[in-house]
Motif scaffolding. Structure first.
Motif, PDB file in Angstrom:
ATOM      1  N   CYS A  36       1.503  -0.731  -0.384  1.00  0.00           N
ATOM      2  CA  CYS A  36       0.077   0.313   0.539  1.00  0.00           C
ATOM      3  C   CYS A  36       1.425   1.125   0.173  1.00  0.00           C
ATOM      4  O   CYS A  36       1.899   1.437   0.326  1.00  0.00           O
ATOM      5  N   PRO A  37       0.170   2.214  -0.791  1.00  0.00           N
ATOM      6  CA  PRO A  37       1.157   3.641  -0.112  1.00  0.00           C
ATOM      7  C   PRO A  37       1.212   4.392   1.012  1.00  0.00           C
ATOM      8  O   PRO A  37       0.045   3.967   1.493  1.00  0.00           O
ATOM      9  N   ASP A  38       2.090   4.894   0.907  1.00  0.00           N
ATOM     10  CA  ASP A  38       1.601   5.363   2.706  1.00  0.00           C
ATOM     11  C   ASP A  38       1.062   6.435   2.746  1.00  0.00           C
ATOM     12  O   ASP A  38       0.404   6.079   4.109  1.00  0.00           O
ATOM     13  N   ASP A  39      -0.050   7.445   1.601  1.00  0.00           N
ATOM     14  CA  ASP A  39      -0.447   8.108   1.970  1.00  0.00           C
ATOM     15  C   ASP A  39      -1.402   7.954   0.821  1.00  0.00           C
ATOM     16  O   ASP A  39      -1.350   7.250  -0.007  1.00  0.00           O
ATOM     17  N   VAL A  40      -2.748   8.640   1.830  1.00  0.00           N
ATOM     18  CA  VAL A  40      -3.985   8.470   0.801  1.00  0.00           C
ATOM     19  C   VAL A  40      -4.105   8.665  -0.829  1.00  0.00           C
ATOM     20  O   VAL A  40      -4.253   8.174  -1.725  1.00  0.00           O
ATOM     21  N   ASP A  43      -0.789   7.024  -6.025  1.00  0.00           N
ATOM     22  CA  ASP A  43      -1.464   5.886  -6.184  1.00  0.00           C
ATOM     23  C   ASP A  43      -0.751   4.835  -7.073  1.00  0.00           C
ATOM     24  O   ASP A  43      -0.370   3.946  -6.865  1.00  0.00           O
ATOM     25  N   GLU A  44       0.757   5.193  -6.535  1.00  0.00           N
ATOM     26  CA  GLU A  44       2.190   4.438  -6.961  1.00  0.00           C
ATOM     27  C   GLU A  44       2.114   3.449  -5.080  1.00  0.00           C
ATOM     28  O   GLU A  44       2.669   3.697  -4.425  1.00  0.00           O
ATOM     29  N   VAL A 120      -7.613   0.298  -3.960  1.00  0.00           N
ATOM     30  CA  VAL A 120      -7.807  -1.395  -4.828  1.00  0.00           C
ATOM     31  C   VAL A 120      -6.870  -1.886  -5.609  1.00  0.00           C
ATOM     32  O   VAL A 120      -7.040  -1.319  -6.947  1.00  0.00           O
ATOM     33  N   TYR A 121      -5.765  -3.053  -5.743  1.00  0.00           N
ATOM     34  CA  TYR A 121      -4.739  -2.693  -6.340  1.00  0.00           C
ATOM     35  C   TYR A 121      -5.249  -4.997  -6.386  1.00  0.00           C
ATOM     36  O   TYR A 121      -4.995  -5.717  -5.881  1.00  0.00           O
ATOM     37  N   GLU A 122      -4.768  -4.983  -7.845  1.00  0.00           N
ATOM     38  CA  GLU A 122      -4.981  -6.524  -8.354  1.00  0.00           C
ATOM     39  C   GLU A 122      -3.519  -6.982  -8.012  1.00  0.00           C
ATOM     40  O   GLU A 122      -2.348  -6.375  -7.677  1.00  0.00           O
TER      41      GLU A 122
END
Length: 172
Positions: A36-40, A43-44, A120-122
């Motif tokens: 998960c990215p550290d920040d909302v 997107d990376e 949500v990431y694949e």
């Protein structure tokens, strides 16, 4: 020959700098539990994580704190996921607090409206499949009467049934 107080002070300061530097370096090199990215607002996803495979359910859920710390919340989805999902996914949950009151829990405890942002990431490709926000549910936690001194409010918990509903079109 006895050491002067200046030499002792310099040695102590140098040791402190080394210890502080090692702590910062250790934190910078720490592998996060999920990608998960550290920040909302980013997107990376992280390049590396200790999450090497999706759980048996196919969906991993991690809560990401404001400082980037991640907590596995996958147990909150146990028994809620349909068996129609065709993709494995990582869901990253970010809390957005509010001062808006939803109600009260007990005599002097306010229940605050809380929004949760989701990414949500694949799982296999780390491709962003979608992002959305949900309002936390307005129910008080069971057993709450009063909060400890100095605290007068609770954040609404995430609405996990609503989260599963939002996942259906992304993962089927």
């Amino acid at each position: 020959m006895a050491l002067s107080w200046r030499a002792v002070l310099i040695a102590a300061l140098a040791a402190g700098v080394v210890v502080a530097g090692a702590a910062v370096l250790d934190e910078a090199l720490e592998t996060p539990p999920a990608f998960c990215p550290d920040d909302v607002d980013s997107d990376e996803p992280e390049d590396v994580s200790s999450l090497s495979a999706p759980p048996r359910s196919g969906v991993a859920l991690f809560d990401v704190a404001g400082n980037g710390d991640m907590t596995d919340r996958g147990d909150q989805l146990d028994g809620r996921l349909p068996n129609t999902f065709t993709r494995d996914a990582l869901i990253c949950q970010y809390q957005r607090e509010s001062d808006e009151e939803l109600g009260s829990c007990g005599l002097s405890t306010k229940l605050l409206a809380t929004r949760y942002a989701y990414k949500v990431y694949e799982f296999s490709s780390k491709r962003l499949l979608g992002e959305f926000e949900l309002l936390g549910h307005g129910r008080c936690p069971t057993g709450i009467r009063e909060l400890p001194a100095g605290s007068s409010s609770l954040n609404a918990d995430p609405d996990y049934p609503a989260l599963v509903e939002r996942l259906v079109p992304l993962l089927t």
